[in-house]
Scaffold this motif. Structure first.
Motif, PDB file in Angstrom:
ATOM      1  N   GLU A 129     -10.614   2.230  -1.617  1.00 49.63           N
ATOM      2  CA  GLU A 129     -10.880   3.628  -1.292  1.00 49.63           C
ATOM      3  C   GLU A 129     -10.650   3.937   0.187  1.00 49.63           C
ATOM      4  O   GLU A 129     -11.172   3.247   1.065  1.00 49.63           O
ATOM      5  N   GLY A 130      -9.846   4.945   0.451  1.00 49.00           N
ATOM      6  CA  GLY A 130      -9.644   5.385   1.827  1.00 49.00           C
ATOM      7  C   GLY A 130      -8.677   4.533   2.623  1.00 49.00           C
ATOM      8  O   GLY A 130      -8.429   4.790   3.800  1.00 49.00           O
ATOM      9  N   ILE A 131      -8.121   3.493   2.002  1.00 46.86           N
ATOM     10  CA  ILE A 131      -7.217   2.582   2.723  1.00 46.86           C
ATOM     11  C   ILE A 131      -5.809   2.742   2.152  1.00 46.86           C
ATOM     12  O   ILE A 131      -5.627   2.787   0.938  1.00 46.86           O
ATOM     13  N   VAL A 132      -4.828   2.811   3.042  1.00 47.25           N
ATOM     14  CA  VAL A 132      -3.442   2.984   2.598  1.00 47.25           C
ATOM     15  C   VAL A 132      -2.569   1.901   3.230  1.00 47.25           C
ATOM     16  O   VAL A 132      -2.598   1.700   4.451  1.00 47.25           O
ATOM     17  N   MET A 133      -1.814   1.221   2.405  1.00 44.22           N
ATOM     18  CA  MET A 133      -0.877   0.217   2.923  1.00 44.22           C
ATOM     19  C   MET A 133       0.218   0.938   3.701  1.00 44.22           C
ATOM     20  O   MET A 133       0.687   1.999   3.282  1.00 44.22           O
ATOM     21  N   ALA A 134       0.627   0.348   4.823  1.00 45.99           N
ATOM     22  CA  ALA A 134       1.554   1.065   5.716  1.00 45.99           C
ATOM     23  C   ALA A 134       2.949   1.223   5.107  1.00 45.99           C
ATOM     24  O   ALA A 134       3.592   2.255   5.288  1.00 45.99           O
ATOM     25  N   ASP A 135       3.408   0.202   4.406  1.00 46.87           N
ATOM     26  CA  ASP A 135       4.808   0.244   3.973  1.00 46.87           C
ATOM     27  C   ASP A 135       5.000   0.732   2.555  1.00 46.87           C
ATOM     28  O   ASP A 135       4.312   0.314   1.622  1.00 46.87           O
ATOM     29  N   SER A 136       6.001   1.586   2.418  1.00 52.39           N
ATOM     30  CA  SER A 136       6.548   1.965   1.118  1.00 52.39           C
ATOM     31  C   SER A 136       7.664   0.962   0.791  1.00 52.39           C
ATOM     32  O   SER A 136       7.999   0.096   1.617  1.00 52.39           O
ATOM     33  N   PHE A 137       8.273   1.120  -0.373  1.00 54.49           N
ATOM     34  CA  PHE A 137       9.437   0.283  -0.679  1.00 54.49           C
ATOM     35  C   PHE A 137      10.551   0.549   0.339  1.00 54.49           C
ATOM     36  O   PHE A 137      11.276  -0.365   0.726  1.00 54.49           O
ATOM     37  N   GLU A 138      10.654   1.795   0.775  1.00 52.44           N
ATOM     38  CA  GLU A 138      11.730   2.126   1.720  1.00 52.44           C
ATOM     39  C   GLU A 138      11.541   1.388   3.049  1.00 52.44           C
ATOM     40  O   GLU A 138      12.418   0.647   3.497  1.00 52.44           O
ATOM     41  N   SER A 139      10.390   1.564   3.670  1.00 53.53           N
ATOM     42  CA  SER A 139      10.210   0.944   4.993  1.00 53.53           C
ATOM     43  C   SER A 139      10.066  -0.579   4.883  1.00 53.53           C
ATOM     44  O   SER A 139      10.564  -1.320   5.740  1.00 53.53           O
ATOM     45  N   GLY A 140       9.419  -1.038   3.824  1.00 58.54           N
ATOM     46  CA  GLY A 140       9.232  -2.480   3.672  1.00 58.54           C
ATOM     47  C   GLY A 140      10.543  -3.213   3.465  1.00 58.54           C
ATOM     48  O   GLY A 140      10.788  -4.269   4.057  1.00 58.54           O
ATOM     49  N   THR A 141      11.410  -2.652   2.625  1.00 60.12           N
ATOM     50  CA  THR A 141      12.689  -3.344   2.376  1.00 60.12           C
ATOM     51  C   THR A 141      13.646  -3.175   3.559  1.00 60.12           C
ATOM     52  O   THR A 141      14.457  -4.064   3.821  1.00 60.12           O
ATOM     53  N   LEU A 142      13.528  -2.060   4.281  1.00 57.60           N
ATOM     54  CA  LEU A 142      14.367  -1.906   5.480  1.00 57.60           C
ATOM     55  C   LEU A 142      13.985  -2.956   6.526  1.00 57.60           C
ATOM     56  O   LEU A 142      14.859  -3.612   7.122  1.00 57.60           O
ATOM     57  N   SER A 143      12.698  -3.133   6.702  1.00 59.95           N
ATOM     58  CA  SER A 143      12.217  -4.122   7.671  1.00 59.95           C
ATOM     59  C   SER A 143      12.649  -5.534   7.241  1.00 59.95           C
ATOM     60  O   SER A 143      13.122  -6.337   8.061  1.00 59.95           O
ATOM     61  N   ALA A 144      12.508  -5.814   5.955  1.00 56.96           N
ATOM     62  CA  ALA A 144      12.924  -7.129   5.445  1.00 56.96           C
ATOM     63  C   ALA A 144      14.414  -7.354   5.684  1.00 56.96           C
ATOM     64  O   ALA A 144      14.842  -8.443   6.104  1.00 56.96           O
ATOM     65  N   LEU A 145      15.208  -6.319   5.441  1.00 62.34           N
ATOM     66  CA  LEU A 145      16.661  -6.422   5.637  1.00 62.34           C
ATOM     67  C   LEU A 145      16.990  -6.826   7.074  1.00 62.34           C
ATOM     68  O   LEU A 145      17.778  -7.754   7.310  1.00 62.34           O
ATOM     69  N   PHE A 146      16.385  -6.134   8.031  1.00 63.16           N
ATOM     70  CA  PHE A 146      16.667  -6.450   9.429  1.00 63.16           C
ATOM     71  C   PHE A 146      16.174  -7.841   9.821  1.00 63.16           C
ATOM     72  O   PHE A 146      16.603  -8.378  10.838  1.00 63.16           O
TER      73      PHE A 146
END
Ligand code: DUC
Ligand code: ZN
Ligand code: ZN
Length: 475
Positions: A69-86
């Motif tokens: 409750e009230g907590i949100v993970m920072a990464d979506s699939f978009e930002s998480g996979t972009l970061s992984a790619l780099f």
């Protein structure tokens, strides 16, 4: 017409077993030739002086995962996979969390919808079992394993996630029947609760107490128990995010008894210590993850495990929460007691540069061992091999070209995740993946994003029974 779509020319190619100079010919997304002086392609990449490696596979990442409750993970699939790619990766394996009392298929439908069209690299999913109901064990998990969801994670900690030993046994048993692989988070929840109570009564509520309430014995005991349960059921098991030598000894002893166990460790257990949780002004919250980072001696033990083969997998356990955020590390309840600080730290982009720099460049491991820990063993363990995780004729053309002379200092401003800090800020590394190719498509070209969101696709995994040319336990 050209014979190839793409040639990668003159690089030093490494697989988990060999290092050699050659050109790669790529057609229709796959490697179709490995040879000398290849010609005839729409595009030629000059890789001389560089290492040409299988794209990294990070088999332990969390993105867009419901986190309380009230907590949100920072990464979506978009930002998480972009970061992984780099960070030199071409596949990640995030976790789909079963909501208690609900079918896993429901969570999967939602998870697929979040991923669809948003990924920069390929994804394959693990399933988190939070409710081992008869329907889940009897019908859902067997059907899901056959459908390409061939790994289940179970937790021995967290009030709302932990499974009883009885439920872990049932989950291991269905894995045995179906050829799925079970990953276990080994920490003893009752012992942690006991220590949390003691700390809170003494007014010790700062982030440092997170480490003191999850000491090595908590992890060692649970590791021993998980291994014993797997031994009783007679099924392979993965012990994830191992942080110290005593848990490693449990793995080694179980192996000596014949238990089929895969060990995983992560950058935080090589680079951080519990002292990092002491930061001023609640900054220690940036390093709250479970199991917690230990001490310098444990770091050395984990390196020994990497060098000697206790560990087969090196994963990030990327689990990003923003620090300066009411929905992240500094949430109102977390500022009152460490036990409400969300567990997890970012690291999907820095995993491989850290292993390359600290491991290969410092002479602790050779290039084939790096490739095994970075990619090949992940593909073998979780049923993606040989389509993924190696450089071979017929494999997907998922490739990371590393410049071993590129020196960088890790700064969060240069990274691509959606957190607001890196736990590795200021660490100097040598070697970086400067060009990354996904299924024959150049995604990052000399450090610049040239590929598009949506290039990555969902990849089903094969359960052990249907893998014909690899035996997980031969890693
Ligand atoms: N376990 C994980 O695997 N990741 C983050 C948090 C946790 O407890
Ligand atoms: Zn875990
Ligand atoms: Zn994790």
């Amino acid at each position: 017409m050209s014979e190839f779509d793409l040639i990668v020319r003159g690089g030093t190619i490494a697989t988990a077993s060999d290092v050699f100079l050659a050109d790669l010919g790529i057609l229709d997304g796959r490697i179709v030739q490995i040879g000398e002086n290849l010609t005839g392609a729409g595009r030629i990449i000059d890789a001389s002086g560089k290492y040409v490696l299988p794209g990294g596979i990070d088999s332990h990442v969390h993105v867009a995962q419901p986190s309380g409750e009230g907590i949100v993970m920072a990464d979506s699939f978009e930002s998480g996979t972009l970061s992984a790619l780099f960070g030199g990766n071409t596949t990640v394996m995030p976790f789909c969390l079963q909501e208690k009392g609900r079918p896993l298929r429901e969570a999967l439908t939602a998870y697929h919808a979040l991923a669809q069209g948003n990924c920069y690299i390929d994804v394959s999913f693990h399933l988190i079992v939070s409710d081992a109901s008869d329907a889940l064990i009897g019908q859902e998990l067997p059907a899901l394993a056959a459908d390409g969801y061939a790994s289940f994670k179970v937790f021995m900690t967290y009030e709302d996630l932990r499974l009883s030993d009885a439920d872990i046994l049932k989950t291991l048993d269905v894995a045995r029947e179906t050829g799925a692989t079970v990953m276990v988070h080994c920490e003893n929840e009752d012992a942690i609760r006991f220590l949390i109570g003691r700390h809170e009564r003494a007014g010790e509520v700062s982030p440092r107490a997170h480490a003191s309430t999850r000491p090595v014995a908590v992890e060692r005991e649970a590791t021993h128990r998980a291994l014993s349960l797997a031994e009783i059921v007679d099924v392979p098991i993965v012990i994830v995010h191992v942080s110290n030598g005593e848990a490693m000894e449990e793995i080694a002893r179980a192996r000596a008894r014949g238990v089929k166990v895969i060990g995983e460790t992560c950058p935080q257990y090589l680079m951080l210590t519990a002292d990092d949780l002491d930061g001023m002004d609640w900054e220690g919250a940036k390093f709250v993850c479970s199991p917690p980072p230990r001490d310098k001696a444990a770091q050395e033990e984990c390196w020994r495990g990497i060098e000697t083969g206790v560990f087969d997998l090196f994963s990030s356990d990327h689990c990003p929460f923003r620090y300066a955020d009411e929905q992240g590390k500094r949430n109102p309840r977390g500022l009152k007691s460490f036990r409400h600080i969300p567990n997890g730290i970012p690291g999907v982009e820095t995993r491989l540069p850290i292993l390359f720099s600290e491991g290969v460049m410092k002479g602790r491991i050779d290039l084939p061992r790096f490739v095994a820990l970075a990619a090949t063993n992940h593909a073998k363990t979780y049923g993606l091999y040989p389509q993924k995780g190696t450089i071979a004729i017929g494999s997907d053309a998922d490739i990371a070209i590393w410049d071993p002379s590129e020196s960088r200092t890790i700064r969060h401003v240069d990274l691509h995740d959606a957190a607001d800090y890196s736990p590795y800020e200021g660490i100097a590394v040598t070697g970086w993946p400067t060009t990354v190719i996904l299924g024959g498509r150049i995604m990052v070209d000399e450090g610049k994003l040239v590929g598009e969101k949506g290039a990555g696709a969902y990849r089903p995994a094969k359960p052990r029974q249907s893998r014909h040319n690899t035996n997980t336990m031969e890693i």
